[in-house]
Design an enzyme around this catalytic site. Structure first.
Site, short mmCIF file in Angstrom:
data_model
loop_
_atom_site.label_atom_id
_atom_site.label_comp_id
_atom_site.label_asym_id
_atom_site.label_seq_id
_atom_site.Cartn_x
_atom_site.Cartn_y
_atom_site.Cartn_z
CD GLU A 1 -3.07 -0.85 2.26
OE1 GLU A 1 -3.07 0.16 2.98
OE2 GLU A 1 -3.87 -1.79 2.42
CD GLU B 1 -3.13 -5.66 4.13
OE1 GLU B 1 -3.98 -4.86 4.59
OE2 GLU B 1 -1.91 -5.41 4.10
C1 BGC Z 1 -2.54 -2.29 6.10
C2 BGC Z 1 -2.38 -3.05 7.38
C3 BGC Z 1 -3.44 -2.56 8.37
C4 BGC Z 1 -4.79 -2.93 7.79
C5 BGC Z 1 -5.98 -2.66 8.70
C6 BGC Z 1 -3.95 -2.09 5.66
O1 BGC Z 1 -4.07 -0.79 5.23
O2 BGC Z 1 -1.72 -2.80 5.08
O3 BGC Z 1 -1.08 -2.89 7.88
O4 BGC Z 1 -3.26 -3.04 9.65
O5 BGC Z 1 -4.98 -2.22 6.59
O6 BGC Z 1 -6.23 -1.31 8.86
#
Ligand code: BGC
Length: 481
Positions: free
Chosen positions: A180, A384
Site C-alpha cells: 500500500e 489483504e
Molecule cells: C494495512 C495493514 C493494516 C490494515 C488494517 C492495511 O491498510 O496494510 O497494515 O493493519 O490495513 O487497517
C-alpha cells in the site's frame, strides 16, 4: 449434444469456483507483530521513532514488544495456530532496518538468520511464505536523508532488495515489493502534521486515509515508489530466481459518485485517479493517466519523470498484482475544498461503524472485475481483506464471538468466488489479519485478527471467525448449511 450455456452454468455453480491449488492465507506485517525493536543489532524504523519519540500512536503505545514474534518460541506456537486454521500460505513483511540497520551498507547477519529460520519453520509446517519487502518499515537513517522524497531511494531500495534476494530468494516462491504505497504516504503526511501541531494529540483516522491525495507533495513521491518497485523487480530477474514477484499490494478503493450529478461523477473519477489509477496505470499500461497528470499540474505538482523512466517501469513488470480491499467510498464535488482537489469523501462514520469503512462485498467483486476489464486481467492475489468493528471482539467466558467479522469474511469470500466465476484471474486470498496486532496510529485499540491476543500476557485465542475461516477453506469457500 453439447451442453447449452445454461447447463454449463449449473454444472459450474454446483462446484466451488476456488481451484484446488488456491492460496488460502492470512497476513501480518513486521512492525505490527515482531517486537524485538532493538534486538540483535536492528536499526530504527520511522515507526519506532513515531511511537517512542513522537508518541504518535493512541495512548502513547508502541510496538516495541507487540506480539513478540521475533521470539522463535512464540512464533512456533503461532505457526501451530495457523496450521489449525488450515491455511496453506502466510504473508509477512521483512523489517528493512533489521536487515540493514542504516538502510544501506552491510547486512545484519542476525536479522537475516531470523527470517531464514522463520521461512524454514513455515515450510516445515506446510505453509508457503509470501514475503513483503516493505510494509512501511522505512529505516530512520534513510528518512533523515529525505526518505521517499529523495530519488536516491530507488538505489537504496534496489540494494536492499538485492540483499534479500541473495539471502532468501531461493526459498520463497512469492515476493511483493511495496505494501500500500498510498497509505505509506498518508502516514508520512499524518506524521508531518502531527509534529507540526503544538498540542500533539492522537486524531483517529477513520476510515483509512484516502491516500496521498490530501498531501500534494506526496504525489511526486509516487513516481519514486514506482521506480523503486521496478528496480526490485529488475534485481529479482537478474538472479534467475524460481519464484514470482509483485510490485505492490495495491489498496484498491472503489470511488463512487455521492449523487447522480455530473459534477460528482467527475469527482469520483478524479478520486479514483488519485488513489488507484496513479499506481495501476504506470505498472500495467506504461503511463500515468492523463486526467491525473492534468489535475496535478493544475495544483502545481509535476511528477519527477526523467527520460527513460517510463520505459524502465514497463520493462520491469511484475508477475502478479497484490490487491488489498477493505471498502469503497462516495465522493462529491466540493469547489470550496481547494486544498483537496475540489472534492471530498462524504461517508461520515458513526462510532459504531467498522474502522475501515462499511462492508461492501459487492464492491469487492466489482473491483476485481474492473481490474480484469481495464487492466487485461493480470494474475492477482488478494493480499489483504478484513474488518475491525467496535465492540465485536469482546472476550466473554473465554470466547470471542466476532459476529460482524464472521459475516464480513463469509460475504467477501463469496464475493471473491463470484469474481472467479466471472473470470477474474485471482490465485489467492489472505485475510487481514491472523492475529489482533498493533494497528499503527490506533495502537492496540483496533482489532482485526481471527485470533484474539491478550497483549499483556501474549495469550492467543482463536475467535469464532477463525473456526469459520477453517470451514470455508475446507469446503471450497462455502459454509455448509
Ligand atoms: C494495512 C495493514 C493494516 C490494515 C488494517 C492495511 O491498510 O496494510 O497494515 O493493519 O490495513 O487497517
Amino acid at each position: 449434444m453439447p451442453p447449452s450455456s445454461a447447463d454449463n452454468q449449473s454444472v459450474r455453480s454446483a462446484h466451488s469456483p476456488f481451484p484446488a491449488d488456491f492460496l488460502w492465507g492470512v497476513a501480518t506485517a513486521a512492525y505490527q507483530v515482531e517486537g524485538g525493536w532493538q534486538a540483535d543489532g536492528k536499526g530504527l524504523s520511522v515507526w519506532d521513532v513515531y511511537t517512542n519519540t513522537d508518541r504518535m500512536a493512541a495512548k502513547g503505545e508502541t510496538a516495541n514488544v507487540a506480539l513478540n514474534m521475533y521470539d522463535r518460541g512464540q512464533y512456533l506456537q503461532d505457526i501451530a495456530l495457523l496450521k489449525d486454521l488450515g491455511v496453506n500460505a502466510y504473508r509477512f513483511s521483512l523489517n528493512w532496518p533489521r536487515i540493514l540497520p542504516e538502510g544501506t551498507g552491510a547486512p545484519n547477519v542476525a536479522g537475516i538468520a531470523y527470517y531464514r529460520q522463520l521461512i524454514a519453520d513455515l515450510k516445515t509446517a506446510g505453509i508457503a511464505p509470501l514475503v513483503t519487502l516493505y510494509h512501511w518499515e522505512l529505516p530512520q537513517a534513510l528518512a533523515e536523508r529525505g526518505g521517499w522524497a529523495n530519488r536516491e531511494i530507488v538505489g537504496w531500495f534496489r540494494h536492499y532488495a538485492g540483499v534479500v534476494f541473495d539471502a532468501l530468494g531461493r526459498d520463497v516462491a512469492l515476493f511483493l515489493a511495496l505494501n500500500e504505497p498510498s497509505t505509506d504516504l498518508s502516514f508520512a503526511a499524518y506524521a508531518k502534521q502531527f509534529r507540526e501541531t503544538p498540542r500533539r494529540e492522537w486524531v483517529p483516522l477513520t476510515p483509512l486515509p484516502p491516500a496521498a491525495f490530501t498531501w500534494f507533495p506526496g504525489q511526486r513521491v509516487v513516481h519514486h515508489q514506482q521506480l523503486a518497485a521496478a528496480a526490485a523487480i529488475e534485481e529479482f530477474r537478474k538472479r534467475n530466481l524460481p519464484g514470482r514477484i509483485a510490485a505492490v499490494a495495491m489498496l484498491l478503493i472503489p470511488a463512487l459518485p455521492a449523487t447522480d450529478s455530473a459534477a460528482d461523477a467527475e469527482a469520483a473519477r478524479l478520486a479514483d485517479g488519485l488513489m488507484n489509477r496513479i499506481y495501476l496505470d504506470p505498472m500495467l499500461k506504461g503511463s500515468y493517466p492523463d486526467d491525473v497528470v492534468a489535475a496535478l499540474r493544475g495544483a502545481g505538482v509535476e511528477l519527477p519523470v526523467e527520460p527513460g523512466d517510463m520505459e524502465f517501469i514497463s520493462q520491469n513488470r511484475a508477475d502478479f498484482l497484490g490487491v488489498n480491499f477493505y471498502s469503497g467510498f462516495p465522493f462529491a464535488a466540493d469547489p470550496a475544498a481547494t486544498d483537496n482537489w475540489g472534492l471530498r469523501m462524504t461517508w461520515s462514520p458513526s462510532p459504531a461503524d467498522p474502522y475501515n469503512g462499511p462492508a461492501r462485498p459487492d464492491l469487492f467483486t466489482a473491483g476485481l472485475l474492473r481490474l480484469k476489464a481495464d487492466y487485461a486481467n493480470p494474475p492477482m492475489i488478494v493480499t489483504e481483506n478484513g474488518t475491525g468493528v467496535p465492540g465485536d471482539d469482546e472476550l466473554v467466558g473465554g470466547h470471542v464471538h466476532d459476529a460482524k467479522r464472521t459475516d464480513y469474511l463469509v460475504s467477501h469470500v463469496a464475493a471473491l468466488g463470484e469474481a472467479l466465476r466471472e473470470g477474474a484471474n485471482v490465485e489467492g486470498y489472505f485475510h487481514w489479519s491472523s492475529h489482533d496486532n498493533f494497528e499503527w496510529v490506533a495502537g492496540y485499540g483496533r482489532r482485526f485478527g481471527l485470533i484474539h491476543v491478550d497483549f499483556a500476557t501474549q495469550r492467543r485465542m482463536p475467535k469464532h471467525s477463525a473456526f469459520i475461516y477453517r470451514t470455508l477453506i475446507a469446503n471450497g469457500g462455502r459454509v455448509p448449511a
